[in-house]
Design a protein around this motif. Structure first.
Motif, PDB file in Angstrom:
ATOM      1  N   ARG A 127     -10.734   2.019   2.379  1.00 25.56           N
ATOM      2  CA  ARG A 127      -9.418   2.651   2.333  1.00 25.56           C
ATOM      3  C   ARG A 127      -8.707   2.566   3.679  1.00 25.56           C
ATOM      4  N   THR A 128      -9.317   1.881   4.642  1.00 23.51           N
ATOM      5  CA  THR A 128      -8.719   1.751   5.967  1.00 23.51           C
ATOM      6  C   THR A 128      -8.840   0.312   6.433  1.00 23.51           C
ATOM      7  N   SER A 152       1.152   0.563   5.436  1.00 22.64           N
ATOM      8  CA  SER A 152       1.363   1.369   6.636  1.00 22.64           C
ATOM      9  C   SER A 152       0.210   2.345   6.771  1.00 22.64           C
ATOM     10  N   ASP A 153       0.302   3.207   7.766  1.00 24.61           N
ATOM     11  CA  ASP A 153      -0.752   4.199   8.010  1.00 24.61           C
ATOM     12  C   ASP A 153      -0.372   5.566   7.452  1.00 24.61           C
ATOM     13  N   ARG A 154       0.603   5.611   6.557  1.00 22.67           N
ATOM     14  CA  ARG A 154       1.021   6.880   5.983  1.00 22.67           C
ATOM     15  C   ARG A 154      -0.035   7.406   5.016  1.00 22.67           C
ATOM     16  N   ARG A 155      -0.183   8.720   5.010  1.00 23.86           N
ATOM     17  CA  ARG A 155      -1.131   9.350   4.079  1.00 23.86           C
ATOM     18  C   ARG A 155      -0.659   9.158   2.641  1.00 23.86           C
ATOM     19  N   GLN A 157      -1.441   6.617   0.711  1.00 21.43           N
ATOM     20  CA  GLN A 157      -1.562   5.238   0.258  1.00 21.43           C
ATOM     21  C   GLN A 157      -3.003   4.928  -0.119  1.00 21.43           C
ATOM     22  N   ARG A 160      -4.731   2.485   3.846  1.00 21.31           N
ATOM     23  CA  ARG A 160      -3.961   2.755   5.058  1.00 21.31           C
ATOM     24  C   ARG A 160      -4.252   1.648   6.066  1.00 21.31           C
ATOM     25  N   ARG A 162      -3.275  -0.026   9.940  1.00 24.93           N
ATOM     26  CA  ARG A 162      -2.648   0.231  11.231  1.00 24.93           C
ATOM     27  C   ARG A 162      -3.042  -0.855  12.224  1.00 24.93           C
ATOM     28  N   ARG A 524       8.790   2.447   3.752  1.00 27.01           N
ATOM     29  CA  ARG A 524       7.502   2.446   4.443  1.00 27.01           C
ATOM     30  C   ARG A 524       7.521   1.426   5.563  1.00 27.01           C
TER      31      ARG A 524
END
Length: 525
Positions: A127-128, A152-155, A157, A160, A162, A524
């Motif tokens: 998830r990252t 993006s790194d927005r919560r 998603q 995420r 970055r 986003r």
């Protein structure tokens, strides 16, 4: 001479392109052009992806050459055993002056790299996704590519993503340094060796691999192992990206199938017909002589058999007119300055080794040569990372490859040739001149709460300094993108909760070159 390589040198290809497909059409393949050139990519299960990597003998292209399939399985097993979501990291940090292949891919084909990384992330259930880069050009390109995909790194998603900016230094691209930087720490090796597959970013199992490795995975996933294996050698199929510099008339990044004669690649770059030596694998690599160069082909096994190394794909010939010991001393001094300063073998041993080579060059005689051999041997295997080992390997290779020149300096005090400086090094002050991309955010202090603890100045001294009264003085400038992580860490660590980050005004931000408003999707970034 000392001409630093540009971020994106000339790119050439021998045979049919794979990684560089579409480079003849546009300077940078945005998402739409990428899909036109390469076509869509279907997801794969973890088992199928591991089998694909094993079938094509895919090894890491960052230098170590670890089998990718084995790494993928290790991360999957650790994640299942621990019940933890793994993290996928693209290592695009390229702090070595002689390497530009990953920078070329990140600048011109970023979506091919993301394809491979996203395949792995979906197969692993990650998830990252983190992309580590060292230069402005690569940061701009990869941020644009993420925006084009709506990542993006927005919560909230599903994935995420970055970007982490690391300094342009040799040790910053080391796997443990990248993982440490991704966790908000300094881009330095931590001093203890842990397997990233077991415990990497934030302690989670982490699949970290080089940018080219993910791009190769994406190519193989599209065309299949059978077609992929039609290019190159049977035991090392596919193509390789090489950076050619040194005594060449045309510095370049070139994509070649494995098995192509090394002498042919050197000829394309305009190297001397009979180089007195070719440094293979970059500044942690080894020298081979003209005879070995004539017989070797581009492959990991062939170069190793010739006494060389594929490493990160840097190939640097030098001509007969320059002193090879002097050329090596320039690199030894640079390697000594690149130490993280965290362990004795690196902090003390590498400067001592460079000083020893200087003594040999300047007529120190047999005693100086013996002292150099002793200090070089002493640093091996004792560092917190691989930098001392790689530097020692380079020095040992220098002493073995240029015995006639070495004898001339040891016995006669001079070989009769000047040092022309044909091996590329950064321009003086390059780190200070590098401007980072501003985030628009600024640090601010609530003076009714601040107690002058000073912890923030220790965490991000580039933006916060303590005044004469012991209270913080903030830089009146936007927080650079590559310092955002440390700025956020300083805010979290403030004991008095007095430090905060102020967001930029609500106006629409300027976009990196080549990214239209439509690419941002529903706002986003």
């Amino acid at each position: 001479m000392n001409l630093p390589l540009p971020d994106v040198p000339e790119v050439r290809v021998v045979g049919l392109p794979q990684l560089t497909t579409g480079f003849d059409l546009v300077e940078r393949l945005d998402l739409a052009m990428h899909l036109k050139v390469h076509g869509p990519l279907e997801p794969m299960t973890g088992e199928r992806l591991a089998e694909l990597a094993e079938t094509i003998s895919l090894r890491g292209r960052g230098g170590a050459g670890f089998p990718f399939g084995k790494k993928l399985r290790a991360v999957a097993e650790a994640a299942i055993r621990r019940g933890v979501r793994p993290v996928v990291v693209i290592n695009g940090s390229e702090g070595e002056p002689a390497c530009r292949k990953d920078t070329v891919l990140l600048n011109r084909a970023p979506h091919l790299i993301l394809d491979g990384a996203l395949l792995a992330a979906e197969a692993l259930g990650a998830r990252t996704l983190i992309v580590a880069v060292t230069r402005n050009s690569t940061e701009i390109s990869i941020r644009s590519a993420l925006a084009e995909r709506g990542l993006s790194d927005r919560r909230g998603q599903q994935l995420r993503a970055r970007v982490v900016r690391t300094p342009e230094r040799m040790v910053s691209g080391e796997a443990s340094a990248v993982i440490r930087a991704a966790g908000g720490g300094p881009a330095l090796p931590p001093g203890r060796r842990e397997r990233a597959a077991e415990s990497g970013v934030a302690g989670a199992p982490t699949l970290l691999s080089n940018a080219e490795t993910y791009a190769q995975l994406a190519v193989a996933a599209r065309i299949g192992p059978r077609r992929y294996g039609h290019t190159g050698l049977p035991d090392e199929p596919g193509t390789v990206l090489l950076t050619l510099s040194g005594a060449v008339s045309r510095p370049m990044v070139i994509e070649v199938p494995t098995g192509v004669p090394l002498r042919y690649v050197l000829q394309l770059a305009g190297a001397p017909p009979l180089p007195q030596g070719v440094l293979t694998g970059g500044y942690h690599g080894t020298w081979i002589d003209a005879m070995a160069t004539h017989d070797a082909v581009v492959s990991r096994a062939s170069l190793a058999a010739a006494g060389g190394a594929l490493g990160a794909g840097a190939i640097l010939p030098i001509g007969p007119e320059t002193c090879p010991i002097g050329e090596s001393l320039r690199i030894a001094n640079w390697l000594a300055a690149e130490t993280a300063g965290q362990c004795g073998p690196c902090k003390l041993g590498l400067p001592a080794a460079a000083g020893g080579l200087s003594d040999v060059l300047n007529g120190g005689g047999p005693a100086a040569l013996e002292a150099l051999r002793e200090v070089t041997q002493a640093v091996k295997g004792r560092g917190a990372c691989k930098h001392p080992d790689g530097s020692a390997r380079f020095l040992t290779s220098t002493l073995s490859a240029f015995t006639d020149d070495l004898a001339a300096h040891v016995l006669d005090g001079d070989c009769g040739r000047e040092t022309l400086g044909v091996l590329p090094l950064p321009a003086p002050g390059y780190q200070d001149l590098e401007e980072s991309i501003p985030s628009g955010e600024k640090l601010a202090v609530d003076w009714t709460l601040c107690k002058g603890h000073g912890l923030c100045a220790d965490i991000v001294p580039e933006l916060i300094r303590l005044g004469p009264d012991g209270y913080p003085a903030l830089a009146d400038a936007a927080v650079p993108m590559h310092l955002r992580g440390r700025a956020q860490r300083a805010v979290r660590r403030c004991p008095a909760l007095a430090l905060r980050i102020e967001q930029p005004p609500a106006e629409r931000p300027a976009l990196p070159p080549g990214v239209g408003r439509k690419a941002l999707g529903s706002g986003r970034s």
